[in-house]
Design an enzyme around this catalytic site. Sequence first.
Site, PDB file in Angstrom:
ATOM      1  CE  LYS A  27      20.104  41.893  39.722  1.00  0.00           C
ATOM      2  NZ  LYS A  27      21.346  42.416  39.116  1.00  0.00           N
ATOM      3  CG  ASN A  28      23.331  39.316  40.147  1.00  0.00           C
ATOM      4  OD1 ASN A  28      22.761  39.985  39.281  1.00  0.00           O
ATOM      5  ND2 ASN A  28      23.664  39.793  41.326  1.00  0.00           N
ATOM      6  CB  CYS A 122      23.492  49.859  41.137  1.00  0.00           C
ATOM      7  SG  CYS A 122      22.165  48.714  40.910  1.00  0.00           S
ATOM      8  NE  ARG A 127      29.356  48.113  39.854  1.00  0.00           N
ATOM      9  CZ  ARG A 127      28.119  47.685  39.730  1.00  0.00           C
ATOM     10  NH1 ARG A 127      27.144  48.517  39.820  1.00  0.00           N
ATOM     11  NH2 ARG A 127      27.872  46.412  39.480  1.00  0.00           N
ATOM     12  CG  ASP A 318      24.226  42.178  45.598  1.00  0.00           C
ATOM     13  OD1 ASP A 318      24.252  41.360  44.663  1.00  0.00           O
ATOM     14  OD2 ASP A 318      24.890  43.238  45.595  1.00  0.00           O
ATOM     15  NE  ARG A 411      18.655  47.182  36.832  1.00  0.00           N
ATOM     16  CZ  ARG A 411      19.937  47.458  37.135  1.00  0.00           C
ATOM     17  NH1 ARG A 411      20.254  48.598  37.740  1.00  0.00           N
ATOM     18  NH2 ARG A 411      20.890  46.600  36.852  1.00  0.00           N
TER      19      ARG A 411
HETATM   20  C1  EPZ Z   1      28.400  41.573  40.689  1.00  0.00           C
HETATM   21  O1  EPZ Z   1      28.753  42.861  40.238  1.00  0.00           O
HETATM   22  C2  EPZ Z   1      26.894  41.621  40.894  1.00  0.00           C
HETATM   23  N1  EPZ Z   1      26.228  41.909  39.630  1.00  0.00           N
HETATM   24  C3  EPZ Z   1      26.568  42.712  41.923  1.00  0.00           C
HETATM   25  O2  EPZ Z   1      25.160  42.685  42.136  1.00  0.00           O
HETATM   26  C4  EPZ Z   1      27.283  42.365  43.220  1.00  0.00           C
HETATM   27  O3  EPZ Z   1      27.031  43.397  44.149  1.00  0.00           O
HETATM   28  C5  EPZ Z   1      28.792  42.240  42.973  1.00  0.00           C
HETATM   29  O4  EPZ Z   1      29.040  41.269  41.932  1.00  0.00           O
HETATM   30  C6  EPZ Z   1      29.541  41.801  44.205  1.00  0.00           C
HETATM   31  O5  EPZ Z   1      29.035  40.604  44.667  1.00  0.00           O
HETATM   32  C7  EPZ Z   1      26.042  40.907  38.747  1.00  0.00           C
HETATM   33  O6  EPZ Z   1      26.427  39.774  38.979  1.00  0.00           O
HETATM   34  C8  EPZ Z   1      25.337  41.272  37.480  1.00  0.00           C
HETATM   35  P1  EPZ Z   1      32.535  43.021  41.135  1.00  0.00           P
HETATM   36  P2  EPZ Z   1      30.226  43.137  39.655  1.00  0.00           P
HETATM   37  O7  EPZ Z   1      33.222  43.202  39.830  1.00  0.00           O
HETATM   38  O8  EPZ Z   1      30.760  41.921  39.030  1.00  0.00           O
HETATM   39  C9  EPZ Z   1      35.978  46.141  41.610  1.00  0.00           C
HETATM   40  C10 EPZ Z   1      22.991  43.578  42.154  1.00  0.00           C
HETATM   41  O9  EPZ Z   1      22.392  44.404  42.868  1.00  0.00           O
HETATM   42  N2  EPZ Z   1      36.297  46.048  40.186  1.00  0.00           N
HETATM   43  O10 EPZ Z   1      32.597  41.701  41.823  1.00  0.00           O
HETATM   44  O11 EPZ Z   1      30.174  44.389  38.854  1.00  0.00           O
HETATM   45  C11 EPZ Z   1      34.653  46.846  41.863  1.00  0.00           C
HETATM   46  O12 EPZ Z   1      34.796  48.240  41.812  1.00  0.00           O
HETATM   47  C12 EPZ Z   1      24.420  43.848  41.712  1.00  0.00           C
HETATM   48  O13 EPZ Z   1      22.497  42.495  41.741  1.00  0.00           O
HETATM   49  C13 EPZ Z   1      37.436  46.681  39.726  1.00  0.00           C
HETATM   50  O14 EPZ Z   1      38.163  47.313  40.484  1.00  0.00           O
HETATM   51  O15 EPZ Z   1      31.026  43.425  40.974  1.00  0.00           O
HETATM   52  C14 EPZ Z   1      34.280  46.338  43.233  1.00  0.00           C
HETATM   53  O16 EPZ Z   1      34.920  47.151  44.200  1.00  0.00           O
HETATM   54  C15 EPZ Z   1      24.963  45.138  42.298  1.00  0.00           C
HETATM   55  N3  EPZ Z   1      37.732  46.612  38.405  1.00  0.00           N
HETATM   56  C16 EPZ Z   1      34.897  44.934  43.274  1.00  0.00           C
HETATM   57  O17 EPZ Z   1      35.776  44.847  42.147  1.00  0.00           O
HETATM   58  C17 EPZ Z   1      36.954  45.913  37.517  1.00  0.00           C
HETATM   59  O18 EPZ Z   1      37.307  45.864  36.322  1.00  0.00           O
HETATM   60  C18 EPZ Z   1      33.897  43.823  43.154  1.00  0.00           C
HETATM   61  O19 EPZ Z   1      33.046  44.173  42.103  1.00  0.00           O
HETATM   62  C19 EPZ Z   1      35.797  45.260  38.017  1.00  0.00           C
HETATM   63  C20 EPZ Z   1      35.490  45.347  39.359  1.00  0.00           C
END
Ligand code: EPZ
Length: 434
Positions: A27-28, A122, A127, A318, A411
């Site tokens: 998916k990702n 989610c 986020r 995840d 999803r």
């Molecule tokens: C990706 O989300 C995945 N989604 C998530 O999977 C996964 O849990 C996550 O990476 C971590 O591995 C997809 O790839 C579509 P991040 P993402 O930005 O990119 C902070 C699932 O169930 N952050 O790596 O949104 C954020 O708050 C989903 O498949 C900021 O601070 O996660 C978090 O603490 C859930 N500012 C950390 O970074 C920003 O602008 C990592 O989040 C962006 C993120």
Amino acid sequence: MNKDAFYIKGLGGEKSLEGELVVMGAKNSILPLLASTIVVRGNVSFANVPDIEDVHRMTEILNNLGATTSNLTGSELKVDTENVHKTQLDIELSKKMRASVILTGPMLSRFGEVKFPHPGGCVIGARPIDIFTEGFQKMGATFSEDETFYTFKVSGSKLKATNIFLKSPSVTATETFLIAAVGADGTTRIENAAMEPEIVDLAVFLRSCGATITGDGTPTITIVGGKDLVSNSTPYNVMPDRIEAGSFLILAAVTAKNCKISNIDPSHIRSVLELLTGSGVPIRVTENSVYIENNTEPSSSFKSFDIKTHEYPGFPTDIQAPAMIFLSQCSGESLVFETIFEGRLNYTEDLVRMGADIKMWDTHRATIKGPTHLKGRELEGPDIRAGLAYVIAGLVANGDSIIRNAYFIDRGYMSIEKRLSALGADIKRKSYSI
Ligand code: EPZ
């Protein structure tokens, strides 16, 4: 309005399931791949595409922008974005999944403007999108917001190639800037980049269309942008879903005597394999499958272990929720430290209602003592991964469970009830009106 729920008959700790779980495409990975087609000329086709809700939402967003997409037939999907003309993402569709934010990169790169609502997805944490705004401003874009939309605009026509240091190795931010940089004349370096395999998959695809990218899968990715990307028309095979693979391994460890989990890349789930093997789960690994064999000892014979979620190649956030179910059946006390998201332990309240012995110390840390007997309950999945964890809990439990909000599970996991029924699980999908 009707919604679906899963009705599950618990196995009461018995390991009676047997058979094979074939893992789908990731998916990702398919979501950023689909977003990147905005900057690829010609008809693009992807193979090994999972038939899951998020893929349908992403194709609906692309269609709403003016792209042409085929039906998902036999896990092959074709996309042509030649006629994309709009620069505003559909509000309702974009709010359904966080991955819609990835579209900001290709849209800004191709059209110099993108308007989008705060991306949904989610409820696992705030986020924020500050990493996106900071990065795009470094690439020469301006950012504004009103009560409905965020808007990025780049004066002149092109984003500026530059060095971007991510304050945290955000997966979707890395993917977004990787795609944006392909359209910026000159060399862009993304530092403190995420190293997830899905980013490598995206880079391999973009290189197959003519992009010059090095360093994907390491903390520093270098992109020499400015060339048009053209589809090479051979179907691009989406990588296998490592989150599905790890989650199914955990499911099989506590419910199956024998199970083959196939179409995977075991190197993507080394952290999960290490912990489960160390816990005593009888695992055999081959080139693209993992077997759980002669798993006849009760799960209480498995030793507990601590989990600290971490960016790849650490333990995936995840898979934290499915792992919590495993730990509820092991012998011993475990600390689960969720370092990535501040809202990703909330689902444990419902596990406690089922009989799990879990104590939340703060929004990032919980301890769990096992083994405990879980009782079937009526549950509502709060997000994709906790939803699957509830399915595993329902299978392990004594008695019946109802898991509402099947849409969340759909999803991320294709036809989960059919695939688990084939192993002998008693899980049925029924709709209910709300
Ligand atoms: C990706 O989300 C995945 N989604 C998530 O999977 C996964 O849990 C996550 O990476 C971590 O591995 C997809 O790839 C579509 P991040 P993402 O930005 O990119 C902070 C699932 O169930 N952050 O790596 O949104 C954020 O708050 C989903 O498949 C900021 O601070 O996660 C978090 O603490 C859930 N500012 C950390 O970074 C920003 O602008 C990592 O989040 C962006 C993120």
